[in-house]
Design a protein around this motif. Structure first.
Motif, PDB file in Angstrom:
ATOM      1  N   TYR A  30       0.816  -1.208   0.000  1.00  0.00           N
ATOM      2  CA  TYR A  30       0.000   0.000   0.000  1.00  0.00           C
ATOM      3  C   TYR A  30       0.858   1.269   0.000  1.00  0.00           C
ATOM      4  O   TYR A  30       0.515   2.250  -0.664  1.00  0.00           O
ATOM      5  CB  TYR A  30      -0.903   0.014   1.233  1.00  0.00           C
ATOM      6  N   ALA A  31       1.954   1.245   0.754  1.00  0.00           N
ATOM      7  CA  ALA A  31       2.750   2.452   0.954  1.00  0.00           C
ATOM      8  C   ALA A  31       3.623   2.800  -0.245  1.00  0.00           C
ATOM      9  O   ALA A  31       3.767   3.983  -0.582  1.00  0.00           O
ATOM     10  CB  ALA A  31       3.621   2.296   2.199  1.00  0.00           C
ATOM     11  N   VAL A  32       4.211   1.801  -0.892  1.00  0.00           N
ATOM     12  CA  VAL A  32       5.132   2.083  -1.999  1.00  0.00           C
ATOM     13  C   VAL A  32       4.421   2.800  -3.145  1.00  0.00           C
ATOM     14  O   VAL A  32       4.921   3.821  -3.649  1.00  0.00           O
ATOM     15  CB  VAL A  32       5.830   0.790  -2.470  1.00  0.00           C
ATOM     16  N   PRO A  33       3.241   2.334  -3.606  1.00  0.00           N
ATOM     17  CA  PRO A  33       2.552   3.088  -4.665  1.00  0.00           C
ATOM     18  C   PRO A  33       2.169   4.503  -4.226  1.00  0.00           C
ATOM     19  O   PRO A  33       2.238   5.451  -5.026  1.00  0.00           O
ATOM     20  CB  PRO A  33       1.306   2.244  -4.953  1.00  0.00           C
ATOM     21  N   ASP A  37      -4.986   6.994  -1.523  1.00  0.00           N
ATOM     22  CA  ASP A  37      -4.131   7.883  -0.737  1.00  0.00           C
ATOM     23  C   ASP A  37      -4.707   8.151   0.646  1.00  0.00           C
ATOM     24  O   ASP A  37      -3.994   8.610   1.546  1.00  0.00           O
ATOM     25  CB  ASP A  37      -3.946   9.232  -1.440  1.00  0.00           C
ATOM     26  N   PHE A  38      -5.982   7.896   0.810  1.00  0.00           N
ATOM     27  CA  PHE A  38      -6.726   8.421   1.947  1.00  0.00           C
ATOM     28  C   PHE A  38      -6.139   8.033   3.299  1.00  0.00           C
ATOM     29  O   PHE A  38      -5.988   8.871   4.194  1.00  0.00           O
ATOM     30  CB  PHE A  38      -8.185   7.973   1.868  1.00  0.00           C
ATOM     31  N   LEU A  39      -5.819   6.779   3.493  1.00  0.00           N
ATOM     32  CA  LEU A  39      -5.360   6.340   4.805  1.00  0.00           C
ATOM     33  C   LEU A  39      -4.017   6.952   5.176  1.00  0.00           C
ATOM     34  O   LEU A  39      -3.659   7.007   6.354  1.00  0.00           O
ATOM     35  CB  LEU A  39      -5.278   4.813   4.879  1.00  0.00           C
ATOM     36  N   PHE A  40      -3.276   7.429   4.163  1.00  0.00           N
ATOM     37  CA  PHE A  40      -1.980   8.051   4.430  1.00  0.00           C
ATOM     38  C   PHE A  40      -2.070   9.571   4.545  1.00  0.00           C
ATOM     39  O   PHE A  40      -1.153  10.206   5.061  1.00  0.00           O
ATOM     40  CB  PHE A  40      -0.987   7.693   3.318  1.00  0.00           C
ATOM     41  N   GLU A  83      -6.141  -2.671   6.766  1.00  0.00           N
ATOM     42  CA  GLU A  83      -6.664  -3.283   5.553  1.00  0.00           C
ATOM     43  C   GLU A  83      -8.183  -3.273   5.503  1.00  0.00           C
ATOM     44  O   GLU A  83      -8.778  -3.125   4.424  1.00  0.00           O
ATOM     45  CB  GLU A  83      -6.118  -4.702   5.418  1.00  0.00           C
ATOM     46  N   LEU A  84      -8.823  -3.404   6.661  1.00  0.00           N
ATOM     47  CA  LEU A  84     -10.282  -3.256   6.683  1.00  0.00           C
ATOM     48  C   LEU A  84     -10.656  -1.824   6.311  1.00  0.00           C
ATOM     49  O   LEU A  84     -11.574  -1.601   5.501  1.00  0.00           O
ATOM     50  CB  LEU A  84     -10.839  -3.609   8.058  1.00  0.00           C
ATOM     51  N   SER A  85      -9.962  -0.853   6.869  1.00  0.00           N
ATOM     52  CA  SER A  85     -10.243   0.547   6.557  1.00  0.00           C
ATOM     53  C   SER A  85     -10.026   0.830   5.074  1.00  0.00           C
ATOM     54  O   SER A  85     -10.773   1.603   4.455  1.00  0.00           O
ATOM     55  CB  SER A  85      -9.343   1.464   7.391  1.00  0.00           C
ATOM     56  N   TRP A  86      -9.031   0.205   4.499  1.00  0.00           N
ATOM     57  CA  TRP A  86      -8.747   0.379   3.070  1.00  0.00           C
ATOM     58  C   TRP A  86      -9.951  -0.063   2.232  1.00  0.00           C
ATOM     59  O   TRP A  86     -10.380   0.619   1.306  1.00  0.00           O
ATOM     60  CB  TRP A  86      -7.509  -0.438   2.716  1.00  0.00           C
ATOM     61  N   ARG A  87     -10.499  -1.220   2.570  1.00  0.00           N
ATOM     62  CA  ARG A  87     -11.627  -1.748   1.808  1.00  0.00           C
ATOM     63  C   ARG A  87     -12.889  -0.928   2.048  1.00  0.00           C
ATOM     64  O   ARG A  87     -13.705  -0.720   1.134  1.00  0.00           O
ATOM     65  CB  ARG A  87     -11.850  -3.217   2.160  1.00  0.00           C
ATOM     66  N   ILE A  88     -13.063  -0.445   3.274  1.00  0.00           N
ATOM     67  CA  ILE A  88     -14.222   0.405   3.564  1.00  0.00           C
ATOM     68  C   ILE A  88     -14.137   1.709   2.781  1.00  0.00           C
ATOM     69  O   ILE A  88     -15.130   2.188   2.227  1.00  0.00           O
ATOM     70  CB  ILE A  88     -14.333   0.681   5.077  1.00  0.00           C
ATOM     71  N   ARG A  89     -12.948   2.284   2.725  1.00  0.00           N
ATOM     72  CA  ARG A  89     -12.769   3.532   1.979  1.00  0.00           C
ATOM     73  C   ARG A  89     -13.161   3.350   0.513  1.00  0.00           C
ATOM     74  O   ARG A  89     -13.804   4.216  -0.093  1.00  0.00           O
ATOM     75  CB  ARG A  89     -11.322   4.012   2.082  1.00  0.00           C
ATOM     76  N   ALA A  90     -12.767   2.210  -0.063  1.00  0.00           N
ATOM     77  CA  ALA A  90     -13.102   1.959  -1.466  1.00  0.00           C
ATOM     78  C   ALA A  90     -14.615   1.942  -1.654  1.00  0.00           C
ATOM     79  O   ALA A  90     -15.151   2.584  -2.571  1.00  0.00           O
ATOM     80  CB  ALA A  90     -12.484   0.639  -1.916  1.00  0.00           C
ATOM     81  N   MET A  91     -15.330   1.216  -0.795  1.00  0.00           N
ATOM     82  CA  MET A  91     -16.786   1.150  -0.921  1.00  0.00           C
ATOM     83  C   MET A  91     -17.421   2.513  -0.638  1.00  0.00           C
ATOM     84  O   MET A  91     -18.380   2.926  -1.314  1.00  0.00           O
ATOM     85  CB  MET A  91     -17.339   0.090   0.036  1.00  0.00           C
ATOM     86  N   ASP A  92     -16.897   3.221   0.336  1.00  0.00           N
ATOM     87  CA  ASP A  92     -17.415   4.542   0.689  1.00  0.00           C
ATOM     88  C   ASP A  92     -17.354   5.477  -0.517  1.00  0.00           C
ATOM     89  O   ASP A  92     -18.312   6.209  -0.805  1.00  0.00           O
ATOM     90  CB  ASP A  92     -16.592   5.106   1.851  1.00  0.00           C
ATOM     91  N   MET A  93     -16.254   5.438  -1.246  1.00  0.00           N
ATOM     92  CA  MET A  93     -16.114   6.323  -2.398  1.00  0.00           C
ATOM     93  C   MET A  93     -16.902   5.828  -3.610  1.00  0.00           C
ATOM     94  O   MET A  93     -17.321   6.629  -4.458  1.00  0.00           O
ATOM     95  CB  MET A  93     -14.641   6.486  -2.745  1.00  0.00           C
ATOM     96  N   GLN A  94     -17.123   4.525  -3.702  1.00  0.00           N
ATOM     97  CA  GLN A  94     -17.993   4.022  -4.770  1.00  0.00           C
ATOM     98  C   GLN A  94     -19.420   4.522  -4.594  1.00  0.00           C
ATOM     99  O   GLN A  94     -20.147   4.721  -5.580  1.00  0.00           O
ATOM    100  CB  GLN A  94     -17.973   2.497  -4.789  1.00  0.00           C
ATOM    101  N   ALA A  95     -19.820   4.721  -3.338  1.00  0.00           N
ATOM    102  CA  ALA A  95     -21.167   5.213  -3.040  1.00  0.00           C
ATOM    103  C   ALA A  95     -21.228   6.734  -2.986  1.00  0.00           C
ATOM    104  O   ALA A  95     -22.293   7.300  -2.734  1.00  0.00           O
ATOM    105  CB  ALA A  95     -21.646   4.631  -1.713  1.00  0.00           C
ATOM    106  N   SER A  96     -20.125   7.393  -3.221  1.00  0.00           N
ATOM    107  CA  SER A  96     -20.055   8.852  -3.157  1.00  0.00           C
ATOM    108  C   SER A  96     -20.623   9.470  -4.435  1.00  0.00           C
ATOM    109  O   SER A  96     -20.925   8.771  -5.407  1.00  0.00           O
ATOM    110  CB  SER A  96     -18.596   9.281  -2.982  1.00  0.00           C
ATOM    111  N   PRO A  97     -20.740  10.786  -4.475  1.00  0.00           N
ATOM    112  CA  PRO A  97     -21.264  11.425  -5.696  1.00  0.00           C
ATOM    113  C   PRO A  97     -20.241  11.520  -6.825  1.00  0.00           C
ATOM    114  O   PRO A  97     -20.589  11.951  -7.916  1.00  0.00           O
ATOM    115  CB  PRO A  97     -21.659  12.819  -5.198  1.00  0.00           C
ATOM    116  N   TYR A  98     -19.000  11.110  -6.575  1.00  0.00           N
ATOM    117  CA  TYR A  98     -17.951  11.268  -7.576  1.00  0.00           C
ATOM    118  C   TYR A  98     -17.974  10.139  -8.601  1.00  0.00           C
ATOM    119  O   TYR A  98     -18.332   8.999  -8.291  1.00  0.00           O
ATOM    120  CB  TYR A  98     -16.582  11.313  -6.904  1.00  0.00           C
ATOM    121  N   ASP A  99     -17.560  10.455  -9.808  1.00  0.00           N
ATOM    122  CA  ASP A  99     -17.445   9.466 -10.873  1.00  0.00           C
ATOM    123  C   ASP A  99     -16.029   8.894 -10.837  1.00  0.00           C
ATOM    124  O   ASP A  99     -15.081   9.529 -11.313  1.00  0.00           O
ATOM    125  CB  ASP A  99     -17.729  10.117 -12.226  1.00  0.00           C
ATOM    126  N   LEU A 100     -15.891   7.695 -10.280  1.00  0.00           N
ATOM    127  CA  LEU A 100     -14.575   7.078 -10.122  1.00  0.00           C
ATOM    128  C   LEU A 100     -14.407   5.848 -11.003  1.00  0.00           C
ATOM    129  O   LEU A 100     -13.479   5.060 -10.798  1.00  0.00           O
ATOM    130  CB  LEU A 100     -14.358   6.692  -8.650  1.00  0.00           C
TER     131      LEU A 100
END
Length: 307
Positions: free
Chosen positions: A28-31, A46-49, A242-259
């Motif tokens: 996660y950190a290297v990228p 990037d969010f968790l960092f 790693e749980l937070s990482w996966r939650i962030r992904a779902m959170d942003m999929q449900a956001s108003p942004y086009d990702l």
């Protein structure tokens, strides 16, 4: 005075765990570090960092947690690390450490003396959140409320497009009830959205509102874990990460942004099917978080009791 129960790790055992942990973090950190060097941003990865205060280098440093004696000459380096000390003769004897070679252990008493408030607050948040019923009716509208009626010069993520445009986004907020229980999401609402929330979360009432269905409360398990580092094993911290990482992904999929172009197809919570999908993911994350929350609480209780 009774010597607490201690676990001994010889050099090969603890170094293997340290290497495995560093490799786990580097995925996660290297990228992220490469993007940062190139001046690039990623709205999800990037969010968790960037939101949390734990730096990649700090996360990468492996800790065994309280009650573990590290043996071997390489362990002596940790005598220069904060909250580590040499094991006493009684502690060596209690865990069966050889009399020769460095033996290092976490100084739990020093940690608790300096981090008393953080430990107490974490125990309260973890315990009270676990004791409340989970709520599954927010549908991720906190992200929508953060851009509701935003001005052109106040765009939250200027490099992202709104999937439904400004008008469509505002309409979703106005057509749904907003009942966010999490202060660190609510505090980013636009002023026009703040008054639409059924609750008024504050830092002061946080311990009374946090509930185990909230995505952000469950992401924050990572925050409580790293704030209690190095007293917790790094493997537990990374489980929370790693749980937070996966939650962030779902959170942003449900956001108003086009990702979609970033590899994250939308969960359209403006539709009945999207809401159902959101709740399904939310329930799954809540169940996973309950297990981690219990592990964190047990580790904190053992820390306090052992010291």
């Amino acid at each position: 005075m009774r010597t607490p129960t201690l676990q001994l790790l010889d050099r090969d055992a603890w170094q293997a765990r340290a290497v495995a942990h560093a490799e786990r973090v580097d995925r996660y950190a290297v990228p992220y570090l490469a993007r940062r060097s190139a001046g690039q941003k990623h709205p999800v990865e990037d969010f968790l960092f960037t939101y949390y205060t734990q730096k990649p280098g700090q996360l990468r440093r492996w800790h065994p947690g309280a009650g573990v004696v590290l043996h071997g000459d390489d362990a002596a380096e940790r005598l220069g690390w904060k909250f580590y000390r040499a094991a006493t003769d009684a502690e060596r004897e209690a865990c069966g450490a050889p009399t020769q070679g460095a033996a290092v252990v976490l100084d739990a008493q020093a940690f608790l003396a300096q981090r008393k408030e953080a430990v107490e607050f974490a125990r309260i948040i973890l315990g009270r959140t676990a004791a409340r019923p989970a709520q599954f009716g927010c549908f991720g509208l906190h992200e929508w409320a953060m851009v509701y009626k935003q001005e052109a010069n106040e765009v939250r993520h200027e490099y992202l497009e709104l999937r439904l445009g400004s008008g469509g986004t505002d309409a979703v907020v106005e057509e749904n009830k907003i009942r966010c229980t999490h202060f660190d999401a609510y505090r980013f609402y636009t002023p026009q959205a703040s008054v639409l929330n059924e609750l008024t979360p504050t830092r002061e009432n946080q311990r009374d509102l946090e509930q185990p269905g909230c995505l952000h409360a469950n992401m924050d398990l990572y925050k409580w874990a790293y704030k209690l580092s190095p007293a917790l094993p790094s493997e537990l911290v990374m489980d929370c990460f790693e749980l937070s990482w996966r939650i962030r992904a779902m959170d942003m999929q449900a956001s108003p942004y086009d990702l979609a172009a970033w590899g994250y197809p939308p969960i359209p919570i403006e539709t009945a099917a999207g809401k159902a999908d959101y709740v399904g993911f939310q329930r799954g994350f809540s169940a996973e978080s309950a297990v981690l929350r219990e592990r964190l609480s047990a580790a904190v209780d053992a820390l306090v009791g052992g010291a």
